[in-house]
Design a protein around this motif. Sequence first.
Motif, short mmCIF file in Angstrom:
data_model
loop_
_atom_site.label_atom_id
_atom_site.label_comp_id
_atom_site.label_asym_id
_atom_site.label_seq_id
_atom_site.Cartn_x
_atom_site.Cartn_y
_atom_site.Cartn_z
N GLU A 42 0.82 -1.21 0.00
CA GLU A 42 0.00 0.00 0.00
C GLU A 42 0.85 1.26 0.00
N ARG A 43 1.92 1.26 0.78
CA ARG A 43 2.76 2.45 0.88
C ARG A 43 3.38 2.79 -0.47
N ARG A 176 -6.28 5.55 0.80
CA ARG A 176 -5.08 4.71 0.59
C ARG A 176 -5.46 3.31 0.14
N ALA A 177 -6.52 2.77 0.72
CA ALA A 177 -6.98 1.43 0.32
C ALA A 177 -7.46 1.44 -1.12
N ALA A 180 -4.41 1.57 -3.42
CA ALA A 180 -3.74 0.26 -3.44
C ALA A 180 -4.52 -0.75 -4.26
#
Length: 237
Positions: A42-43, A176-177, A180
Amino acid sequence: MTATPADDPATQLDASSAAEPGAPAHTCEHCDSTEDHSHVDERSAVLAYRSAMRATDVLRALIATALLVVAVMLSSGGLLAGAGAWLLATAVGMGVLSIATRTRPIGQSVLLGALVSAAAVPLLALAVSQLVGPGWRIGLAAGAGWLVLAGGTEILRNRGLATTLVAHTREGEAARAAVAAGAPTSPWVDWSWSLLTGALFGVWVWLTGELAIAVVTLVPLQVALAALSRRLTHRRA
């Protein structure tokens, strides 16, 4: 006589256990699943997305600045008319979206708003060519006005999203999810479609100034391009 690994009872037990149909193929170090799957970093996905937004914002700013200088020299009226046309097309799309969500799912409402907004583009181009005047100079200035206002708005939107992506909030976690998972459109796709739409608007202003009846063909063409863009976007996602 020396025992071989195949004769070792422990080895035979391990082999028989691995051969059992119900035995798990592997154990994931990130979760309890025993199925074949992969985990997205994710990062890294968020960093790449924010980097792409910064790059496209720089391009938007450079293009908008250059077009603004050229448009002022060509036709200030065309520049303002193009910016106003973008505002009207956006307002039409948002209005349709707002009304459609009362009776339709959000996905269908967004699509309907985008298509109606696209249909308005050639009509607004015709209005500009008739009110401001015909000619390639007016078309170029109007396209520049469209791109300048659209680009500035998109830069502000991207800055807000970039801030949300690093926020320690529920909205930040959801954003963020989504990144990703590949849910948002790539910033490069957004930038390409925005640039194409502005360029086409300028061409439509020039074309309808020369032949007004061409708008009859341009409306379905613009709608088809918008539908194709959304289809390609969803396919990539």
